[in-house]
Design a protein around this motif. Structure first.
Motif, PDB file in Angstrom:
ATOM      1  N   TYR A   1     -56.798 -32.423   1.911  1.00 48.95           N
ATOM      2  CA  TYR A   1     -57.595 -33.240   2.920  1.00 48.95           C
ATOM      3  C   TYR A   1     -57.555 -34.677   2.643  1.00 48.95           C
ATOM      4  CZ  TYR A   1     -61.690 -35.332   5.133  1.00 48.95           C
ATOM      5  OH  TYR A   1     -62.398 -35.953   5.760  1.00 48.95           O
ATOM      6  N   LEU A   2     -57.604 -35.107   1.295  1.00 46.74           N
ATOM      7  CA  LEU A   2     -57.508 -36.403   0.889  1.00 46.74           C
ATOM      8  C   LEU A   2     -56.263 -37.041   1.153  1.00 46.74           C
ATOM      9  CD1 LEU A   2     -59.911 -36.674  -2.330  1.00 46.74           C
ATOM     10  CD2 LEU A   2     -60.374 -37.389  -0.120  1.00 46.74           C
ATOM     11  N   SER A   3     -55.209 -36.319   0.857  1.00 50.31           N
ATOM     12  CA  SER A   3     -53.759 -36.851   0.904  1.00 50.31           C
ATOM     13  C   SER A   3     -53.290 -37.201   2.430  1.00 50.31           C
ATOM     14  CB  SER A   3     -52.826 -35.677   0.211  1.00 50.31           C
ATOM     15  OG  SER A   3     -52.751 -34.590   0.978  1.00 50.31           O
ATOM     16  N   TYR A   4     -53.895 -36.538   3.277  1.00 46.50           N
ATOM     17  CA  TYR A   4     -53.560 -36.494   4.777  1.00 46.50           C
ATOM     18  C   TYR A   4     -54.482 -37.252   5.536  1.00 46.50           C
ATOM     19  CZ  TYR A   4     -50.162 -32.955   3.856  1.00 46.50           C
ATOM     20  OH  TYR A   4     -48.995 -32.165   3.592  1.00 46.50           O
TER      21      TYR A   4
ATOM     22  N   ASN B   1     -56.970 -44.933   1.066  1.00 47.14           N
ATOM     23  CA  ASN B   1     -55.823 -45.421   0.020  1.00 47.14           C
ATOM     24  C   ASN B   1     -56.471 -45.389  -1.335  1.00 47.14           C
ATOM     25  OD1 ASN B   1     -57.394 -47.805  -0.343  1.00 47.14           O
ATOM     26  ND2 ASN B   1     -56.417 -49.077   1.090  1.00 47.14           N
ATOM     27  N   GLN B   2     -55.430 -45.546  -2.218  1.00 57.45           N
ATOM     28  CA  GLN B   2     -55.777 -45.609  -3.459  1.00 57.45           C
ATOM     29  C   GLN B   2     -56.887 -46.577  -3.957  1.00 57.45           C
ATOM     30  OE1 GLN B   2     -52.009 -46.454  -5.265  1.00 57.45           O
ATOM     31  NE2 GLN B   2     -51.372 -44.612  -5.490  1.00 57.45           N
ATOM     32  N   PHE B   3     -56.876 -47.589  -3.491  1.00 59.01           N
ATOM     33  CA  PHE B   3     -57.993 -48.626  -3.940  1.00 59.01           C
ATOM     34  C   PHE B   3     -59.537 -48.119  -3.619  1.00 59.01           C
ATOM     35  CE2 PHE B   3     -53.974 -50.973  -3.249  1.00 59.01           C
ATOM     36  CZ  PHE B   3     -53.960 -51.226  -4.579  1.00 59.01           C
ATOM     37  N   ASP B   4     -59.516 -47.428  -2.278  1.00 53.59           N
ATOM     38  CA  ASP B   4     -60.710 -46.990  -1.939  1.00 53.59           C
ATOM     39  C   ASP B   4     -61.199 -45.772  -2.853  1.00 53.59           C
ATOM     40  OD1 ASP B   4     -61.053 -48.779   0.452  1.00 53.59           O
ATOM     41  OD2 ASP B   4     -60.032 -47.129   1.676  1.00 53.59           O
ATOM     42  N   LEU B   5     -60.390 -45.075  -3.368  1.00 55.72           N
ATOM     43  CA  LEU B   5     -60.891 -43.739  -4.216  1.00 55.72           C
ATOM     44  C   LEU B   5     -60.957 -44.402  -5.466  1.00 55.72           C
ATOM     45  CD1 LEU B   5     -57.833 -41.184  -3.396  1.00 55.72           C
ATOM     46  CD2 LEU B   5     -60.375 -41.116  -2.810  1.00 55.72           C
TER      47      LEU B   5
ATOM     48  N   SER C   1     -67.659 -41.847 -15.929  1.00 63.96           N
ATOM     49  CA  SER C   1     -67.549 -40.554 -16.368  1.00 63.96           C
ATOM     50  C   SER C   1     -66.232 -39.856 -15.781  1.00 63.96           C
ATOM     51  CB  SER C   1     -68.499 -39.653 -16.095  1.00 63.96           C
ATOM     52  OG  SER C   1     -68.881 -39.713 -14.729  1.00 63.96           O
ATOM     53  N   ASP C   2     -65.874 -40.206 -14.657  1.00 64.12           N
ATOM     54  CA  ASP C   2     -64.548 -39.928 -13.920  1.00 64.12           C
ATOM     55  C   ASP C   2     -63.576 -40.503 -14.528  1.00 64.12           C
ATOM     56  OD1 ASP C   2     -66.063 -38.317 -11.990  1.00 64.12           O
ATOM     57  OD2 ASP C   2     -66.261 -39.962 -10.797  1.00 64.12           O
ATOM     58  N   VAL C   3     -63.554 -41.672 -14.795  1.00 62.16           N
ATOM     59  CA  VAL C   3     -62.440 -42.469 -15.517  1.00 62.16           C
ATOM     60  C   VAL C   3     -62.368 -41.937 -16.955  1.00 62.16           C
ATOM     61  CG1 VAL C   3     -61.694 -44.768 -16.693  1.00 62.16           C
ATOM     62  CG2 VAL C   3     -62.850 -44.562 -14.230  1.00 62.16           C
ATOM     63  N   ASN C   4     -63.373 -41.741 -17.555  1.00 66.37           N
ATOM     64  CA  ASN C   4     -63.156 -40.954 -18.791  1.00 66.37           C
ATOM     65  C   ASN C   4     -62.631 -39.570 -18.821  1.00 66.37           C
ATOM     66  OD1 ASN C   4     -64.394 -43.172 -20.368  1.00 66.37           O
ATOM     67  ND2 ASN C   4     -66.361 -42.248 -20.612  1.00 66.37           N
ATOM     68  N   HIS C   5     -62.746 -38.781 -17.786  1.00 65.74           N
ATOM     69  CA  HIS C   5     -62.173 -37.380 -17.586  1.00 65.74           C
ATOM     70  C   HIS C   5     -60.741 -37.450 -17.286  1.00 65.74           C
ATOM     71  CE1 HIS C   5     -62.159 -33.476 -16.320  1.00 65.74           C
ATOM     72  NE2 HIS C   5     -61.673 -33.706 -15.223  1.00 65.74           N
ATOM     73  N   LEU C   6     -60.459 -38.787 -16.429  1.00 64.72           N
ATOM     74  CA  LEU C   6     -59.040 -38.767 -16.055  1.00 64.72           C
ATOM     75  C   LEU C   6     -58.152 -39.489 -17.287  1.00 64.72           C
ATOM     76  CD1 LEU C   6     -59.179 -40.779 -12.928  1.00 64.72           C
ATOM     77  CD2 LEU C   6     -58.593 -38.401 -13.397  1.00 64.72           C
ATOM     78  N   ASN C   7     -58.774 -39.940 -18.689  1.00 66.44           N
ATOM     79  CA  ASN C   7     -58.228 -40.383 -19.713  1.00 66.44           C
ATOM     80  C   ASN C   7     -57.512 -39.259 -20.556  1.00 66.44           C
ATOM     81  OD1 ASN C   7     -58.273 -43.075 -19.036  1.00 66.44           O
ATOM     82  ND2 ASN C   7     -60.114 -43.330 -20.052  1.00 66.44           N
ATOM     83  N   THR C   8     -57.941 -38.164 -20.350  1.00 66.24           N
ATOM     84  CA  THR C   8     -57.451 -37.154 -21.357  1.00 66.24           C
ATOM     85  C   THR C   8     -55.873 -36.948 -21.213  1.00 66.24           C
ATOM     86  OG1 THR C   8     -57.398 -35.282 -19.340  1.00 66.24           O
ATOM     87  CG2 THR C   8     -59.440 -35.594 -20.700  1.00 66.24           C
TER      88      THR C   8
END
Length: 137
Positions: free
Chosen positions: A86-89, A94-98, A105-112
């Motif tokens: 859904y998000l890709s279509y 765009n990336q900046f909005d996301l 906490s989301d950024v820390n989760h992405l740093n794994t």
């Protein structure tokens, strides 16, 4: 086995017999056994009967509404693949909005750290016909 002929063979007598003039007096005996006093019949007035039916219908509808609502609106779980597609279509995202919507906490989760083997990455890229999209991103 010999043939059985109804007319020529000796007749067997039945073991059951009715008394003489039994059926002549049967109806009189039944009428005599009926109760002499008739039972009183309690008749609901039409208005009360209508109220009882309306109350019963209201109770039935009141009990069926939650059941019907439950079965007509099943809970749907959103899986990751559906959300990602859904998000890709969506053309207006765009990336900046996301990135702006992410919190710490989301950024820390992405740093794994994710470790992939080269073989698995090559297999994925070979099986996917949209390699250009991954190269551009």
């Amino acid at each position: 086995m010999s043939d059985f002929k109804l007319d020529s063979s000796p007749k067997m007598k039945s073991g059951f017999r009715t008394p003489e003039s039994y059926f002549d007096t049967f109806s009189l005996k039944v009428i005599q056994q009926l109760p002499a006093k008739e039972q009183a019949v309690f008749i609901l007035p039409r208005r009360k009967k209508l109220l009882w039916f309306a109350a019963a219908a209201a109770i039935c509808i009141g009990l069926m509404v939650p059941v019907a609502k439950y079965f007509n609106n099943p809970v749907k779980q959103l899986d990751e693949a559906t959300l990602e597609s859904y998000l890709s279509y969506q053309t207006n995202l765009n990336q900046f909005d996301l990135i702006n919507e992410l919190d710490s906490s989301d950024v820390n989760h992405l740093n794994t750290n994710l470790s992939f083997e080269d073989k698995s990455v090559e297999d994925f890229l070979a099986a996917n016909p949209n390699i250009e999209n991954y190269i551009i991103e």
